[in-house]
Enzyme design. Structure first.
Site, PDB file in Angstrom:
ATOM      1  N   GLU A 320      29.866  69.713  44.617  1.00 45.33           N
ATOM      2  CA  GLU A 320      30.580  69.715  45.828  1.00 45.33           C
ATOM      3  C   GLU A 320      31.567  68.791  46.486  1.00 45.33           C
ATOM      4  OE1 GLU A 320      26.417  71.094  48.056  1.00 45.33           O
ATOM      5  OE2 GLU A 320      26.705  68.906  47.639  1.00 45.33           O
ATOM      6  N   GLY A 322      34.646  66.934  47.609  1.00 44.76           N
ATOM      7  CA  GLY A 322      35.351  66.931  48.925  1.00 44.76           C
ATOM      8  C   GLY A 322      36.570  66.138  48.771  1.00 44.76           C
ATOM      9  N   ARG A 323      36.386  64.743  48.630  1.00 45.36           N
ATOM     10  CA  ARG A 323      37.423  63.655  48.164  1.00 45.36           C
ATOM     11  C   ARG A 323      38.346  64.276  47.028  1.00 45.36           C
ATOM     12  NH1 ARG A 323      36.476  58.657  49.668  1.00 45.36           N
ATOM     13  NH2 ARG A 323      34.386  58.837  49.252  1.00 45.36           N
ATOM     14  N   TYR A 364      34.637  50.346  55.008  1.00 41.26           N
ATOM     15  CA  TYR A 364      34.053  50.331  53.526  1.00 41.26           C
ATOM     16  C   TYR A 364      34.767  49.333  52.729  1.00 41.26           C
ATOM     17  CZ  TYR A 364      32.593  55.339  54.762  1.00 41.26           C
ATOM     18  OH  TYR A 364      32.081  56.193  55.169  1.00 41.26           O
ATOM     19  N   CYS A 391      42.926  47.055  69.591  1.00 41.03           N
ATOM     20  CA  CYS A 391      42.249  45.676  70.154  1.00 41.03           C
ATOM     21  C   CYS A 391      41.302  45.144  69.330  1.00 41.03           C
ATOM     22  CB  CYS A 391      42.101  45.564  71.814  1.00 41.03           C
ATOM     23  SG  CYS A 391      43.859  45.762  72.698  1.00 41.03           S
ATOM     24  N   GLU A 392      41.480  44.872  68.094  1.00 43.73           N
ATOM     25  CA  GLU A 392      40.323  44.541  67.318  1.00 43.73           C
ATOM     26  C   GLU A 392      40.854  43.968  65.981  1.00 43.73           C
ATOM     27  OE1 GLU A 392      36.739  45.131  66.632  1.00 43.73           O
ATOM     28  OE2 GLU A 392      37.561  44.432  64.449  1.00 43.73           O
TER      29      GLU A 392
HETATM   30  C1  LIG Z   1      29.645  63.730  51.271  1.00 43.89           C
HETATM   31  C2  LIG Z   1      28.908  64.537  50.438  1.00 43.89           C
HETATM   32  C3  LIG Z   1      29.826  65.441  49.634  1.00 43.89           C
HETATM   33  C4  LIG Z   1      31.177  65.250  49.345  1.00 43.89           C
HETATM   34  O1  LIG Z   1      31.396  63.891  48.824  1.00 43.89           O
HETATM   35  P1  LIG Z   1      32.716  63.418  48.294  1.00 43.89           P
HETATM   36  O2  LIG Z   1      32.731  62.104  47.851  1.00 43.89           O
HETATM   37  O3  LIG Z   1      33.683  63.920  49.321  1.00 43.89           O
HETATM   38  O4  LIG Z   1      32.992  64.589  46.884  1.00 43.89           O
HETATM   39  C5  LIG Z   1      29.047  66.377  48.983  1.00 43.89           C
HETATM   40  N1  LIG Z   1      27.943  66.756  49.126  1.00 43.89           N
HETATM   41  C6  LIG Z   1      26.859  66.145  49.686  1.00 43.89           C
HETATM   42  C7  LIG Z   1      25.786  66.548  50.075  1.00 43.89           C
HETATM   43  C8  LIG Z   1      27.464  65.100  50.632  1.00 43.89           C
HETATM   44  O5  LIG Z   1      26.900  64.410  51.344  1.00 43.89           O
END
Ligand SMILES: *Cc1c(COP(=O)(O)O)cnc(C)c1O
Length: 463
Positions: A320, A322-323, A364, A391-392
């Site tokens: 999975e 994403g990044r 982070y 403003c931070e």
């Molecule tokens: C956040 C998350 C991802 C994606 O994480 P990346 O760091 O963006 O690859 C995949 N699976 C689950 C269950 C997540 O919580």
């Protein structure tokens, strides 16, 4: 590369403050392909271009700040993951990194599946025509309404996150006369971040059901008894921005251990394991992420070896990312406002956005790179902190970096690798209007998420 507290040559070099910076690059005008989207470069006038379009033109047309997303790069990366994992495995893009209807269509066209973790993400996916059977639904506290919607739509899997949810999803599926495919998310006690992992982490977190104390085995035992559930596999997600594969090795070992226990107890060999996301990208030139084909090979070898050891059929693997797909494909384009040198410290460069469009630095302590984008410069490097207009005082976009010493108000600067978790975590803090996402490709630009307006803000405020 080692980090130096005393890099050569910056302005205000007499006393350099503490910070996480390396020496300035030899050529501040150079754009390291590791941290920039594939089609980014400079034209003959030195202006940064993306998808063949100059940032000066993009700023004029769409304003700043704006996220500029390289569609060809997104598709290349999505395809690279798809190809690397082949037909025996599934790649689910984690929509929480950044989701829009255009992105859903690109994923669909490139043959990827999609993870969603809220009703809103599910609605976006369905409205853009992603086939429900290619959607996975995550979350530690899915509402009954969200579950019902997902079951009715026919999502390919719901990832169960607690004992209560096992019962909840089973009940809803049954009442709809359905048998819902599910995975059970477990926590295997591995925690992985960037270059390190902890194999004996406490399972002290809100996600998943601990393997420890037989809880995960008990979850499988209960789920297998419920008519509304079709238990297809086990899910594990161990961290984020991971470069080192050894955390996955330990996680896979423990997940396969559970599969073996399930086989021994129930005579059932679960067909799938999902190893989650969390694969790292380069935010600065110091980061060296793995290529998808290396990751695919490593994961497949680990799982195959573990299953052979346990005399199990190798399950279908899913991941999975994403990044790793969307992160490198976009940069944020800002206009420089105030430039404030603090003698002996650093120069504060204020831009027209900030923590409302990139919360990761504040949240982070994330590191980013930055480049002067509207021109090149041969001026001496100066140590800068790129800050927003909020403003931070924690409103920092790039904590420590070098920009040319002649930087001036009106210059455009670009922060690369902001495709993931920037627009998706953007806020209206200080009633900022969230920036647009502009997709560029082959000399054409189009807005895929438009800029928020005052009307948008005021429409929600019903007095
Ligand atoms: C956040 C998350 C991802 C994606 O994480 P990346 O760091 O963006 O690859 C995949 N699976 C689950 C269950 C997540 O919580």
């Amino acid at each position: 590369m080692s980090r130096s507290a005393h890099p050569a040559g910056p302005r205000h070099a007499d006393v350099l403050p503490e910070g996480h910076y390396t020496a300035p690059a030899d050529d501040l005008n150079a754009l390291d392909p590791k941290v920039w989207a594939h089609t980014v470069g400079r034209d003959a006038d030195g202006v940064v271009t993306a998808g063949g379009i100059a940032v000066t033109q993009l700023a004029e047309e769409y304003g700043t700040p704006a996220y500029i997303l390289d569609e060809a790069d997104f598709r290349d990366r999505a395809r690279a993951w798809r190809t690397a994992f082949g037909t025996d495995a599934d790649v689910f893009y984690a929509g929480k990194a950044f989701l829009s209807r255009a992105v859903v269509r690109w994923l669909d066209e490139e043959g990827l599946n999609l993870d969603v973790c809220s009703g809103g993400e599910l609605a976006t996916a369905l409205s853009a025509g992603m086939p429900a059977e290619r959607i996975a639904f995550h979350g530690n506290n899915k509402s009954p309404e969200e579950i019902e919607r997902a079951v009715r739509a026919g999502v390919g899997r719901i990832v169960l996150d607690s004992f209560q949810e096992i019962v909840r999803v089973a009940h809803i599926a049954e009442s709809l006369g359905k048998r819902q495919p599910v995975q059970i998310r477990i926590t295997v006690g591995v925690e992985a971040h960037t270059h390190e992992f902890i194999a004996t982490a406490h399972e002290d977190q809100k996600f998943g059901i601990p393997l420890a104390g037989g809880q995960a085995a008990e979850a499988v035992r209960r789920a297998l008894q419920l008519d509304g559930l079709d238990v297809i596999g086990i899910h594990s997600h161990i961290g984020s921005q991971i470069f080192d594969m050894s955390g996955f090795e330990v996680a896979a070992h423990r997940v396969v251990g559970l599969l073996k226990d399930v086989r021994d107890e129930h005579g059932v060999e679960l067909a799938e394991i999902d190893l989650g996301g969390g694969l790292g990208i380069a935010y600065t030139s110091d980061d060296d992420p793995r290529e998808p084909h290396e990751i695919a090979k490593a994961l497949s070898e680990i799982v195959t070896r573990e299953c052979e050891g346990a005399r199990l059929r190798t399950p279908r693997i899913s991941v999975e990312p994403g990044r790793a797909i969307v992160g490198p494909t976009a940069f944020t384009l800002y206009e420089v406002g105030t430039v404030k040198p603090l003698e002996g410290l650093r120069t504060y460069v204020s831009v027209d956005g900030g923590m409302s469009d990139n919360i990761r630095t504040a949240l982070y302590d994330a590191e980013y790179s930055v480049a002067l984008a509207s021109r090149t410069s041969d001026a001496e490097p100066m140590l800068v902190r790129v800050v927003g207009k909020h403003c931070e005082s924690g409103d920092i976009v790039v904590k420590d970096a070098f920009l040319p010493g002649d930087l001036a108000p009106g210059d455009l600067i670009a922060v690369p690798a902001t495709g993931a978790y920037c627009r998706s975590m953007a806020s209206n803090y200080n009633h900022a209007m969230r920036p647009p996402v502009v997709a560029v490709r082959d000399g054409a630009a189009r807005v895929i998420v438009r800029r928020e307006t005052e009307e948008d803000l005021l429409r929600l405020d019903v007095g």
